[in-house]
Scaffold this motif. Structure first.
Motif, PDB file in Angstrom:
ATOM      1  N   ALA A  36       0.793  -1.308   0.107  1.00 41.11           N
ATOM      2  CA  ALA A  36      -0.083  -0.052  -0.176  1.00 41.11           C
ATOM      3  C   ALA A  36       0.724   1.274  -0.013  1.00 41.11           C
ATOM      4  O   ALA A  36       0.578   2.216  -0.798  1.00 41.11           O
ATOM      5  CB  ALA A  36      -0.904   0.054   1.188  1.00 41.11           C
ATOM      6  N   TYR A  37       1.847   1.033   0.657  1.00 44.11           N
ATOM      7  CA  TYR A  37       2.681   2.277   0.964  1.00 44.11           C
ATOM      8  C   TYR A  37       3.501   2.567  -0.499  1.00 44.11           C
ATOM      9  O   TYR A  37       3.737   3.741  -0.877  1.00 44.11           O
ATOM     10  CB  TYR A  37       3.854   2.037   1.953  1.00 44.11           C
ATOM     11  N   MET A  38       3.897   1.589  -1.121  1.00 42.89           N
ATOM     12  CA  MET A  38       4.510   1.813  -2.405  1.00 42.89           C
ATOM     13  C   MET A  38       3.801   2.159  -3.505  1.00 42.89           C
ATOM     14  O   MET A  38       3.906   3.206  -4.395  1.00 42.89           O
ATOM     15  CB  MET A  38       5.116   0.504  -3.019  1.00 42.89           C
ATOM     16  N   GLN A  39       2.464   1.955  -3.361  1.00 44.81           N
ATOM     17  CA  GLN A  39       1.370   2.126  -4.257  1.00 44.81           C
ATOM     18  C   GLN A  39       1.045   3.767  -4.128  1.00 44.81           C
ATOM     19  O   GLN A  39       1.046   4.377  -5.043  1.00 44.81           O
ATOM     20  CB  GLN A  39       0.104   1.530  -3.986  1.00 44.81           C
ATOM     21  N   HIS A  40       0.811   4.099  -2.833  1.00 47.20           N
ATOM     22  CA  HIS A  40       0.752   5.619  -2.303  1.00 47.20           C
ATOM     23  C   HIS A  40       1.921   6.272  -3.125  1.00 47.20           C
ATOM     24  O   HIS A  40       1.535   7.718  -3.767  1.00 47.20           O
ATOM     25  CB  HIS A  40       0.693   5.880  -0.809  1.00 47.20           C
ATOM     26  N   TYR A  41       2.913   6.060  -3.318  1.00 45.06           N
ATOM     27  CA  TYR A  41       4.034   6.736  -3.839  1.00 45.06           C
ATOM     28  C   TYR A  41       4.306   6.398  -5.415  1.00 45.06           C
ATOM     29  O   TYR A  41       5.343   6.868  -5.954  1.00 45.06           O
ATOM     30  CB  TYR A  41       5.614   6.580  -3.181  1.00 45.06           C
ATOM     31  N   ALA A  42       3.359   5.634  -5.841  1.00 42.02           N
ATOM     32  CA  ALA A  42       3.318   5.372  -7.226  1.00 42.02           C
ATOM     33  C   ALA A  42       4.755   4.888  -7.761  1.00 42.02           C
ATOM     34  O   ALA A  42       5.480   5.451  -9.100  1.00 42.02           O
ATOM     35  CB  ALA A  42       2.965   6.625  -7.956  1.00 42.02           C
ATOM     36  N   LEU A  43       5.219   4.016  -7.088  1.00 41.81           N
ATOM     37  CA  LEU A  43       6.552   3.312  -7.630  1.00 41.81           C
ATOM     38  C   LEU A  43       6.541   2.652  -8.921  1.00 41.81           C
ATOM     39  O   LEU A  43       5.313   2.220  -9.165  1.00 41.81           O
ATOM     40  CB  LEU A  43       6.980   2.345  -6.527  1.00 41.81           C
ATOM     41  N   SER A  44       7.291   2.685  -9.789  1.00 42.11           N
ATOM     42  CA  SER A  44       7.280   1.812 -10.941  1.00 42.11           C
ATOM     43  C   SER A  44       7.287   0.353 -10.757  1.00 42.11           C
ATOM     44  O   SER A  44       7.786  -0.167  -9.633  1.00 42.11           O
ATOM     45  CB  SER A  44       8.400   1.971 -12.084  1.00 42.11           C
ATOM     46  N   PRO A  45       6.706  -0.481 -11.492  1.00 40.34           N
ATOM     47  CA  PRO A  45       6.909  -2.060 -11.073  1.00 40.34           C
ATOM     48  C   PRO A  45       8.256  -2.413 -10.791  1.00 40.34           C
ATOM     49  O   PRO A  45       8.420  -3.266  -9.959  1.00 40.34           O
ATOM     50  CB  PRO A  45       6.211  -2.700 -12.532  1.00 40.34           C
ATOM     51  N   GLY A  46       9.133  -2.070 -11.731  1.00 38.82           N
ATOM     52  CA  GLY A  46      10.658  -2.247 -11.517  1.00 38.82           C
ATOM     53  C   GLY A  46      11.054  -1.906 -10.167  1.00 38.82           C
ATOM     54  O   GLY A  46      11.948  -2.438  -9.457  1.00 38.82           O
ATOM     55  N   GLN A  47      10.678  -0.553  -9.624  1.00 37.15           N
ATOM     56  CA  GLN A  47      11.058  -0.051  -8.292  1.00 37.15           C
ATOM     57  C   GLN A  47      10.593  -0.923  -7.425  1.00 37.15           C
ATOM     58  O   GLN A  47      10.978  -1.280  -6.503  1.00 37.15           O
ATOM     59  CB  GLN A  47      10.762   1.234  -8.276  1.00 37.15           C
ATOM     60  N   ALA A  48       9.154  -1.200  -7.444  1.00 33.47           N
ATOM     61  CA  ALA A  48       8.656  -1.887  -6.499  1.00 33.47           C
ATOM     62  C   ALA A  48       9.232  -3.261  -6.106  1.00 33.47           C
ATOM     63  O   ALA A  48       9.304  -3.710  -5.074  1.00 33.47           O
ATOM     64  CB  ALA A  48       7.151  -2.043  -6.791  1.00 33.47           C
ATOM     65  N   ASP A  49       9.366  -3.878  -7.316  1.00 30.79           N
ATOM     66  CA  ASP A  49      10.008  -5.121  -7.229  1.00 30.79           C
ATOM     67  C   ASP A  49      11.447  -5.215  -6.786  1.00 30.79           C
ATOM     68  O   ASP A  49      11.755  -6.181  -5.749  1.00 30.79           O
ATOM     69  CB  ASP A  49      10.205  -5.674  -8.920  1.00 30.79           C
ATOM     70  N   ALA A  50      12.316  -4.142  -6.811  1.00 29.26           N
ATOM     71  CA  ALA A  50      13.572  -4.163  -6.303  1.00 29.26           C
ATOM     72  C   ALA A  50      13.620  -3.717  -4.833  1.00 29.26           C
ATOM     73  O   ALA A  50      14.245  -4.368  -4.044  1.00 29.26           O
ATOM     74  CB  ALA A  50      14.307  -2.966  -7.016  1.00 29.26           C
ATOM     75  N   ILE A  51      12.288  -3.017  -4.517  1.00 28.86           N
ATOM     76  CA  ILE A  51      12.161  -2.817  -2.978  1.00 28.86           C
ATOM     77  C   ILE A  51      11.806  -4.268  -2.297  1.00 28.86           C
ATOM     78  O   ILE A  51      12.458  -4.600  -1.337  1.00 28.86           O
ATOM     79  CB  ILE A  51      11.156  -1.895  -2.670  1.00 28.86           C
ATOM     80  N   ARG A  52      10.827  -4.998  -2.865  1.00 26.19           N
ATOM     81  CA  ARG A  52      10.465  -6.297  -2.318  1.00 26.19           C
ATOM     82  C   ARG A  52      11.721  -7.258  -2.245  1.00 26.19           C
ATOM     83  O   ARG A  52      11.828  -7.856  -1.356  1.00 26.19           O
ATOM     84  CB  ARG A  52       9.418  -7.111  -3.402  1.00 26.19           C
ATOM     85  N   ARG A  53      12.487  -7.209  -3.372  1.00 25.89           N
ATOM     86  CA  ARG A  53      13.785  -8.280  -3.195  1.00 25.89           C
ATOM     87  C   ARG A  53      14.867  -7.759  -2.320  1.00 25.89           C
ATOM     88  O   ARG A  53      15.921  -8.359  -2.208  1.00 25.89           O
ATOM     89  CB  ARG A  53      14.216  -8.511  -4.735  1.00 25.89           C
ATOM     90  N   ARG A  54      14.650  -6.233  -1.864  1.00 28.70           N
ATOM     91  CA  ARG A  54      15.889  -5.701  -0.922  1.00 28.70           C
ATOM     92  C   ARG A  54      17.112  -5.583  -1.968  1.00 28.70           C
ATOM     93  O   ARG A  54      18.274  -5.980  -1.752  1.00 28.70           O
ATOM     94  CB  ARG A  54      16.139  -6.509   0.182  1.00 28.70           C
ATOM     95  N   ASP A  55      16.875  -5.496  -3.515  1.00 28.74           N
ATOM     96  CA  ASP A  55      17.857  -5.558  -4.160  1.00 28.74           C
ATOM     97  C   ASP A  55      18.675  -4.167  -4.508  1.00 28.74           C
ATOM     98  O   ASP A  55      18.227  -3.206  -5.044  1.00 28.74           O
ATOM     99  CB  ASP A  55      17.261  -6.071  -5.553  1.00 28.74           C
ATOM    100  N   VAL A  56      19.666  -4.001  -3.762  1.00 25.60           N
ATOM    101  CA  VAL A  56      20.583  -2.725  -3.722  1.00 25.60           C
ATOM    102  C   VAL A  56      20.708  -2.194  -5.184  1.00 25.60           C
ATOM    103  O   VAL A  56      20.394  -1.121  -5.575  1.00 25.60           O
ATOM    104  CB  VAL A  56      21.382  -2.650  -2.843  1.00 25.60           C
ATOM    105  N   LEU A  57      21.449  -3.185  -6.000  1.00 24.01           N
ATOM    106  CA  LEU A  57      22.098  -2.654  -7.203  1.00 24.01           C
ATOM    107  C   LEU A  57      20.692  -2.409  -8.106  1.00 24.01           C
ATOM    108  O   LEU A  57      20.776  -1.558  -8.784  1.00 24.01           O
ATOM    109  CB  LEU A  57      22.836  -3.730  -7.680  1.00 24.01           C
ATOM    110  N   GLY A  58      19.486  -3.169  -7.922  1.00 22.88           N
ATOM    111  CA  GLY A  58      18.288  -3.068  -8.588  1.00 22.88           C
ATOM    112  C   GLY A  58      17.911  -1.604  -8.409  1.00 22.88           C
ATOM    113  O   GLY A  58      17.311  -0.961  -9.225  1.00 22.88           O
TER     114      GLY A  58
END
Ligand SMILES: [Fe+3]
Ligand SMILES: [Fe+3]
Lengths: 277, 120, 277, 120
Positions: free
Chosen positions: D45-67
């Motif tokens: 919900a928080y990511m949606q509120h900030y309108a992250l792109s799918p790629g950004q949201a995915d990198a957040i989910r995976r804790r992928d720093v380089l991503g």
């Protein structure tokens, strides 16, 4: 490389917004002001600019004294207008041109201008109304706002603003694009809203200044900010936007049209359209 | 940097900006209709929230434009306070010059006949 | 007129805040770092500065990308620290010196630096921790923060930052006051937090840079920002604060003490104390 | 302005700043403990509120720093996200270089013995 077609300058009194909203352009009070734009509309129909770089000053909508930049450059995909507190209608967002914004920002920092970069930026009447005045049928240009501080002293000098304009002009002309760009400066001419001197207007200075922009563009840079306030009023210093605009359109220009009318609100309303040669 | 004063004019410089910070911060908040309504509903509470000085609060109460300027108010932010009161810049001009609004407008109009050629 | 007693520079890693809060100054990991400050404490006891002008870079506490200034000068009565998101303890407010702030702002704008003026400003670890390092018993100085953008490219060049420092130095020395002023620069030395190159450190460059600040202060201005990132890492460019500091302390200096220790966190931690002659 | 790339390094320039605006705006909000708690309570919900792109949201989910860096994240704002996860800069360094934390620290220490005199 992009091409600068010319420069447009105009006053930007908030009351213009009310007049447009109410359709008062033909009323005796407003007609001498709005009629001045008709020849410019014809010129714009010919040269068809696609992008506008707009020098304007914020009036306490986007910037407050907690972070007051001398020069701020917008780098947003769009710029929203918002309530300024006195009920002129809020206009729909204006389209940005972020690639040009960043090109300008990079060039300015390289040229030792210490700009503030704004990836989000509310634009007030000083940005929105001139675009409506030049394109009453709908604004066909994308935009890059460049905001110059006239709120809090010290203000950048006339010479510094002219140099800013020159550097912005260099950036536009080195932008890797085939677009036609017009430079716009909004504000002035002589007026003062505050203090016992409210209502001050200096027609001789305004006319001399307008005249200088055609053939002697650096004329006004001889004056300090203090002298400009003395000669044009506390809000008359908004002529800095006109100076920056002329700096961005270098070399010789053809005067397409000018207009000067006293008063609109408390302001000596001026307008100029200069074609780059 | 001492410069000759300009009669009837206060430049909004560092000294004014320091003095007027609370007042200008309050007026900046008036960009938002919710805040304008809150001010109108309870002026005293609203001013207290922004920690206005007694002199600033007094000038607000008396709608005293020159007093607000002297207390560090900046015309660009004060204009939003004027908006709440439904005053336009000619009302403000009249209030500051001691003229009626009609007289103030008349004075503006007279500038039309300033000779263009006078030394600027 | 005010007098500049000298310049202090130090790294400003957030972990220092945790070490101070937990009293780890004598632990083997921290001792080589904290011990470097002891001779400087003695010097500060002698010269007793009353005001500190602090060049630092904000790390996303006070400034966001909606309004990112190149140079920002604080002009507040006090500067509050705040939560930066990772739980180092928030320190009590630091006292400002607004009359000096405005004197500096006026001088900078006159010298064509296009500063952003901040009458309210949250200060992060880069401002607060160095003051605690130099004055562990309690900070006896009032302060003027000067923030240089290292967050978003384009950054101001090394040459521009050095010139900023020079202009700030002129302003301090023309301030109508009998106070003793110390100039502080925080950040660096070589380190990189982000990317596959994380952990990059360049000891030879750091030592050469520290050496240059004593007798050849313009040495680093030969490098572009791109070259500085290459040689010192993405966060190593914080050495711009050191350069500005040295610009503000003009002429010859005496090296009071220096320290260099690898690593504190991911950083080559450097410290210098230079006395104005 | 074409400049030779620096291996393993993304400069946070205009292109990155445009790409990463939503992501960095979200991370900037993490300065506030209330927002950190809101993120932890409902990341999506928080990511949606900030309108992250799918790629950004995915990198957040995976804790992928380089991503996150590739998606326009700026290290200064991302550090606040790392704070939520309880990671320090050496954890991040290890994650980005494919080393264990012990190996990463060891590599930092080795810089102590870099010769001072090498050409900078
Ligand atoms: Fe205006
Ligand atoms: Fe740092």
């Amino acid at each position: 490389m992009a091409r600068i077609v010319g420069g447009l300058t105009t006053s930007h009194v908030p009351a213009i917004g009310g007049a447009i909203a109410k359709g008062l352009q033909g009323e005796p009070y407003w007609k001498p002001f709005f009629d001045g734009f008709l020849p410019v509309h014809r010129w714009l129909d010919e040269v068809k600019p696609e992008v506008a770089v707009v020098f304007y000053n914020d009036h306490g909508l986007n910037f407050f004294l907690d972070k007051m930049p001398t020069f701020a450059v917008g780098a947003a995909p769009e710029y929203r207008n918002a309530d300024e507190g006195w009920g002129i209608p809020t206009l729909p967002p204006f389209q940005g041109q972020p690639d040009l914004s960043w090109h300008i920002i990079e060039h300015l920092v390289e040229r030792e201008f210490d700009v503030t970069t704004c990836q989000e930026m509310l634009v007030d009447h000083a940005f929105t109304l001139p675009l409506k005045l030049f394109w009453p049928q709908g604004v066909p240009v994308t935009t890059v706002p460049v905001c110059i501080n006239t709120v809090q002293f010290p203000l950048p000098s006339a010479r510094r603003c002219y140099a800013l304009g020159q550097a912005v002009g260099e950036a536009i002309r080195s932008w890797d694009s085939d677009k036609r760009v017009v430079v716009i400066g909004t504000g002035g001419l002589s007026h003062q809203l505050d203090g016992e001197r409210a209502g001050f207007i200096n027609k001789p200075f305004d006319l001399k200044f307008m005249d200088s922009l055609v053939n002697d563009p650096e004329w006004a840079t001889q004056y300090s900010i203090h002298e400009l306030v003395e000669k044009t009023g506390t809000q008359g210093v908004e002529l800095l936007m006109w100076l920056a605009t002329r700096g961005a359109v270098p070399g010789r220009v053809r005067k397409v049209h000018t207009n000067y009318h006293i008063p609109i609100s408390n302001t000596a309303a001026g307008m100029m359209a200069l074609e780059a040669l | 940097m001492q410069q000759r004063p300009i009669p009837g004019t206060i430049l909004f410089d560092g000294a004014q900006a320091m003095k007027g910070y609370a007042l200008n911060r309050m007026c900046f908040s008036f960009n938002d209709a919710v805040n304008r309504a809150a001010f109108k509903a309870d002026e005293e509470a609203y001013m207290q929230h922004y920690a206005l000085s007694p002199g600033q609060a007094d000038a607000i109460r008396r709608r005293d434009v020159l007093g607000l300027l002297a207390a560090g108010g900046n015309v660009y932010y004060l204009a939003k306070f004027a908006g709440i009161l439904g005053l336009d810049v000619q009302d403000l001009g009249a209030a500051q010059t001691g003229l009626t609004k009609a007289e103030f407008k008349e004075r503006l109009l007279r500038h039309q006949t300033q000779p263009a050629a006078a030394h600027p």
